[in-house]
Scaffold this motif. Structure first.
Motif, PDB file in Angstrom:
ATOM      1  N   ARG A 173       9.205 -23.816  91.827  1.00 28.62           N
ATOM      2  CA  ARG A 173       7.798 -23.717  91.406  1.00 28.62           C
ATOM      3  C   ARG A 173       7.129 -25.078  91.514  1.00 28.62           C
ATOM      4  O   ARG A 173       7.598 -26.062  90.930  1.00 28.62           O
ATOM      5  N   LEU A 208       8.863 -14.213  89.811  1.00 30.51           N
ATOM      6  CA  LEU A 208       9.819 -13.308  89.184  1.00 30.51           C
ATOM      7  C   LEU A 208      10.205 -12.179  90.129  1.00 30.51           C
ATOM      8  O   LEU A 208      11.345 -11.706  90.112  1.00 30.51           O
ATOM      9  N   THR A 230       3.257 -14.559  81.028  1.00 25.86           N
ATOM     10  CA  THR A 230       2.325 -15.183  81.972  1.00 25.86           C
ATOM     11  C   THR A 230       2.151 -14.341  83.230  1.00 25.86           C
ATOM     12  O   THR A 230       1.039 -14.111  83.698  1.00 25.86           O
ATOM     13  N   GLY A 231       3.270 -13.890  83.780  1.00 18.91           N
ATOM     14  CA  GLY A 231       3.190 -13.097  85.005  1.00 18.91           C
ATOM     15  C   GLY A 231       3.065 -11.610  84.719  1.00 18.91           C
ATOM     16  O   GLY A 231       3.027 -10.807  85.648  1.00 18.91           O
ATOM     17  N   TYR A 267       8.130 -11.558  80.615  1.00 25.21           N
ATOM     18  CA  TYR A 267       7.493 -12.829  80.965  1.00 25.21           C
ATOM     19  C   TYR A 267       5.988 -12.626  80.912  1.00 25.21           C
ATOM     20  O   TYR A 267       5.387 -12.062  81.826  1.00 25.21           O
ATOM     21  N   GLU A 281       3.548 -16.607  88.889  1.00 28.55           N
ATOM     22  CA  GLU A 281       4.720 -16.115  88.156  1.00 28.55           C
ATOM     23  C   GLU A 281       5.079 -14.693  88.570  1.00 28.55           C
ATOM     24  O   GLU A 281       6.253 -14.331  88.602  1.00 28.55           O
ATOM     25  N   TYR A 297       3.384 -26.257  90.739  1.00 26.90           N
ATOM     26  CA  TYR A 297       2.096 -25.761  90.288  1.00 26.90           C
ATOM     27  C   TYR A 297       1.077 -26.886  90.117  1.00 26.90           C
ATOM     28  O   TYR A 297       1.432 -28.017  89.826  1.00 26.90           O
TER      29      TYR A 297
END
Lengths: 251, 251, 251, 251, 251, 251, 251, 251
Positions: free
Chosen positions: A150, A139, A103-104, A101, A135, A152
């Motif tokens: 989530r 996760l 983004t995180g 993942y 993220e 955001y």
């Protein structure tokens, strides 16, 4: 010296197969944890689920693979790798079933456990720039057996956007509130919701944000009850703590 | 506008007793909280137990008495008064059944509820100077329906003293770790225990302690997972949050 | 003006070969250190062993070679070069018998002296990221004639790992405790051991670590006695001071 | 559980007077220090001399008397009381043979031990205002069995005064350099002398001294080798550490 | 050892009345300043005028009297006492011809010397609250032989008031610019005048003034050339430095 | 409006060639400086020598050439360009007689004026890393008509090296003391010399040096009189101010 | 739910086409802003002109194009894009009528509205380095319907340059004063003018400027009335606020 | 020199009653403000109403009376005295018609002017502890001719309380948002309202509030547009600026 070894030693004393002096020596040399009142490798361990985490920063892809393989051969079904860049992820994928993942900057090896906590963990951010930290938290929480909601980009300067999510926020068991700049989000959420709020300051901002210091101080001074704070950008720490709280009393 | 009022208004529209325009006006003027998705007076409220808290600092004894009487007449069985000095306590005692705890500068009016959380809250301090903050946390937790274990003066420079309490610490559901000076206690406890640790820096120390800043930074950077931090000397906040966590999922 | 020169001058006065006025002039112009009560080039010098150190940062490889050759021709058997990158080391190796240790970014020219201190210097780190600073300290201590015990990655969040090394730690004459993030290690070690602890904060960490400030403040406020602190990341300074302490009273 | 108790327990196992299970239980419950690899009450304890110290701040005179009597009845010949005001000293004097030193706010109960370290500890201050901190250090060192040389008011702005004491400074085994304001003294002394320098910043100064912060930073950045730093105004810590260093390898 | 003594010693060597060895010993023991290249008691001394200064803070009135009498008997015609309160002044007045200036908390014993510098020293303040610091500077400069022009309460927010004094400011040889709060005065004056500007931040202000830090930083970042800064509230230092500059090259 | 123009205007009024109203208008519109009591372009101007300075940072080489040509065509014999990199210098050299000094990143166009100050300016540094700042100061002072003495790498940790230059330091009219790290040099020099000391903190150092903050605070708190401070790394400012002081009263 | 929708819903209730219960449900679910007492997307919205702004930092050129197209199709005649680099501008220009202003890193899509505020907004900077921040402010103000006067490079160290613009400054309705380094400009302007001054500290400077902190503190402590401060380098915020003030009461 | 005087002077030149030289001299000596392009005593002056303000801190009651009498005899109908304690107020009341408001520590002499601004100024506080600062702002605004709406104790942790005042907040022309602790109020209000928000941090709070620093940084980093900040606790400054904005374009 675990209880079994201690018991064996004492039996040897009892049946005279070793002397008292020898037993004294062995007791003094026994590593602390063997007496059973400390956790083996706790500081890297997670709760007694089947998951384990590897802090990826500063580790070579090869090191990550080796540690992950050891953990998996030791019975861990889920291995989380944090702070890992895309290149390292590419390398790891060649030998292990990694989901990455970007983004995180987090990777999951193995299966995501079925959620077994008290309820949902809501992860709320003030802006879109805070999403990477969010993220990382999300996760982490997922990998540790939690259901995650989530929410955001609902910063306090546009209150209606936050209030539109009131039901989701109020129905969460634990809330992670993530914000940079002025860091006001946790205070507002702490006032709306009746659940523990873990505040995460981010280094988003410029000038007098001083790399997250403004948000950090703001959160520490929250006038709402039930708010506590972790380090700047510490998404993993927030996700881990939220999971711990969400599993309080769960056997 | 709560649901009953909204329903009544809509019925009036339905039966023609008010016009659509008048209804629009009333809807726009309706206070937000009346729509049912915000808590009345939440920021001062505690969880849905019978307890309530009054922040005593900056209030006259007469004001404390009046607020407490209102709360009690509203059905609250336990009222906690924080940051109250002995003199104010003497005044309040004349008209209300106050138990005053001088160390924590806290007063309890009414009965202490029977503990109904998941387990015990351990409150641990590094030194004896941290005890006032610890007592503020302890009495807050007690007043909110928690069993509390006090483990005081077990700072990390005398590790054996801390380790002698390993069983008590490891059996707690939530831990409040309170320390001034170098603030290392929560990190060590976070490594020993598998429960959420709420770290409270205190303003104890001198010189480079900078009024609790050293302990605060130390705690925010804890290398142990599961640790979060509240404001310097914020015993009440820690006790309140610990209670909230200890009651997660408790109906 | 050393004693020999002073004596010679006075003899010349005594035998009339120079006038009193000329002698006054020479005395006034004599560099301070020549009178024998200051150390020649002390601030760069090490104790009276055969070792000398070159601070490599900001020096060209060619400059390092020249200084090292001068020192060696002056009788120094061991020359330590700190803060030197691998490229510079490659250059120096061409003309001098350099051993390069990349982790600590340190080079040793010549032989390592036989240890002649009171005992061992234990070098302890909280994490693996602190190892470069630890190696700078370790190699400095080795080059100055000390036996060194390395105990790495035993941070306070995993206490059992630290306690497993209790014997090694307690048997050291001097301890260098190196940690970033919350910097709690020196306090815990200071409580376990009965030897001077030199605390070295490192710039490891992020967010509220503020480049080592959190660890620095934590260490300065250590509640353990016998702990003192050097600058952030100053491995050389710690190794040098540890050696100095370990040779107290050694002739 | 000390060795005697462990030995007794094992003998009881050996002769069957207690069962193995009972012994296991006792071992697990035994306080950590009893196993012999931790120091009893170490964080308050001093080295294995006959001296002990009480931190007087925040203690009532009555508490000081009680602790001192316990220590003395436990065999301690010298008890040091730090941060004690004159009034408390007056109270303690009534029941114990206290010598009170007002400048350093320190009291000595019992006899001063005969110095048995490697050599002298030089205590040097920049100004006269630093003397209270210096006296706290000096009396601590004396009470722990050290010979002390006091060199006061020799700040770097009057270099000749400092240089007039070159011989005393250079002949010391350990040096405590105490200064407020710009805190330059330890750097200059570190350049003159070939002994460990313990730097103590003081809160003396005004304006940009920021309560000792300027001196603290200056000392941490000392360009002289062999210098380490303790907390602002921490005279006791410096004296204790100096004594520890001065007794390295002394049996 | 001054030149006379050195000359005498060498003559004794020349005529054989002392041995070379004895002379060597005396030379080594000679205090540094006696060799003639350091100033006796410089750090408290002022330039070679007949004036001397006593820093009054922390000294008893009796101590002030004693030091002043010693200085006067040593030939000093003017003695300045800084940071002295009115009560101490009253005491000193009984035995010495003291003029006390309460605003600047400064006392003058003896006669004010005739100004002999290059020109006038202008002392300018931003507000009336800065006047005590200004008077400390002014009286210091007067006592050291300077003509002083006082221009008070001409802060930059009322530019016309400052500009009304353009001639006085531009005709000064040295300017002392004193301001708290935003500390902009020295920058504006540095732009107007062609003389060295000594900037003195004061602790006047509240909130984000942080005890003079805002003014200090402002002055250090002055975009005008010719500006340098002394410590917060350091009127004496500014007056002393201004006098030194005003007497450059004056024999 | 300078005096000539004002005089001309008034004459026109006197002879009736312009009306009173027109004169009033011209007076009101006259730029402030034209009235003769402000300096034309002062903030960029230097004293009334033939020299001028261009701050090179952020300017293109072409801009530098244009400004320099304008200044030279306006009669300036010497033009100093500060903070200019080697590449820009190469460009400028093609069209102007530039001498480039890479260490101080400074360029001189035209001739260096004959020194005409009271005496020498001594420029002293603690280490070799401080030399770029020192050279900026030195070349600025040279370009403004001063004789300069460079004394580099004489930090306080090697006092004998500093003392070996006592004569040069004591014979200077103004001293610029430049140091990073602990910043103690100006205090020691301020104690040795009887001249104004301009202290320049540098950003040399690491860890707790905090980019020059440690040195800056140290210098502001100097216990020596006659010391003032300019911004971190501000060699130009120190050189400019030193020149200004060195020319006090020089016609 | 806007008024139209609410009206429609109520009419449906009135004519029986939906039940009361269904209406209650819709009301509770209606996003807060739809009730008409909050602004739609306010935190990104500008005043009720036809202009809208996109914060370009962290957005891809493609995202900017999409958002801009949506806004324009929604009726916005002017769209401002801040913090956009030249490359992104090139991309956007291909599909939209973008005017790009590189200095302020700002782009304008569509027409600039006719100014309709009370008067002019003066934008004043201390130096040329502050111009990028000033241009961000200027173009923001222009895009929001204001007349703008630019007065650049008139720092307080050259007062005559500032005073030469007195008329322009005094005739402005709102003033934006932008400065780095010592940040004195707003104080001086606040004293000259009788209009609100919005102070913008910039990160221009070095050393003790600390990235704009010095200017920020200076501006917060301004001794002039009518001055308020926005974040370091926040040109957009200043321009937006100035426009808001300039349109107070304008229908 | 105002226009009348300049005109007179020029006429004297025109008719020959003074010489050109004399006129030049007078022009050069004319105070700057007399030329008509600066405001007389502006920095203490208020807008062109009949009101004036005296900053009471550090002034004796007698001084306050004298200044107030001068202002009133000069035609001011309203005189505001800020930061005045009750005792001083009692003194002033004896000779002047003072209304004293103890909460805001402010006194009003004379009549309150009829409001003549564009609309209302809303003054909003987060807590009850912020009320003294709010009252200073409110009374300042009142005295300067504004209608004021007070909305106190509506901190962001109890959002419904704030939202209950949405109409009042949204209908204000200018808003003053005052908060200590985490300082989030201005951000939330800036998102709700379409008016300039003047944020005032207060020193309310403890621990990591650092005397208002947390709130100050939070406000400077507000993610809402239209927010600017004044100094900590600066109620007067906020009230003054709000009035200035509220009168933009009002003749």
């Amino acid at each position: 010296m675990d209880q079994h070894k201690a018991r064996k030693l004492l039996r040897q004393v009892a049946d005279g197969s070793i002397t008292v002096d020898e037993a004294v020596l062995q007791l003094r040399k026994a590593p602390f944890e063997d007496l059973g009142f400390a956790k083996v490798d706790h500081h890297r361990g997670l709760r007694t689920s089947a998951a384990e985490v590897i802090y990826g920063a500063g580790k070579t892809p090869q090191q990550i693979v080796e540690i992950a393989e050891t953990l998996r051969s030791g019975g861990k079904k889920t291995v989380l790798v944090t702070r890992m860049d895309a290149e390292a992820a590419g390398y790891v994928k060649r030998s292990l079933p990694l989901q990455y993942y970007e983004t995180g900057r987090i990777g999951l090896i193995g299966e995501v456990p079925v959620p077994d906590g008290h309820g949902k963990i809501a992860i709320v951010t003030g802006g879109t720039c805070d999403i990477p930290v969010a993220e990382e938290a999300a996760l982490t929480a997922l990998a540790l057996g939690n259901e995650v909601t989530r929410i955001y980009d609902v910063g306090v300067a546009g209150l209606h956007r936050l209030l539109a999510h009131t039901d989701e926020i109020m129905s969460a068991r634990v809330i992670i509130a993530i914000a940079g700049m002025e860091g006001a989000l946790p205070s507002v959420i702490g006032g709306l919701a009746d659940a523990p709020v873990i505040a995460v300051p981010t280094s988003i901002g410029y000038g007098a944000a001083f790399g997250g210091l403004a948000a950090l101080l703001s959160m520490l001074n929250s006038c709402a009850s039930g708010v506590s704070v972790v380090n700047i950008d510490n998404g993993f720490g927030a996700g881990y703590l939220a999971s711990m709280i969400n599993h309080i009393g769960v056997e």
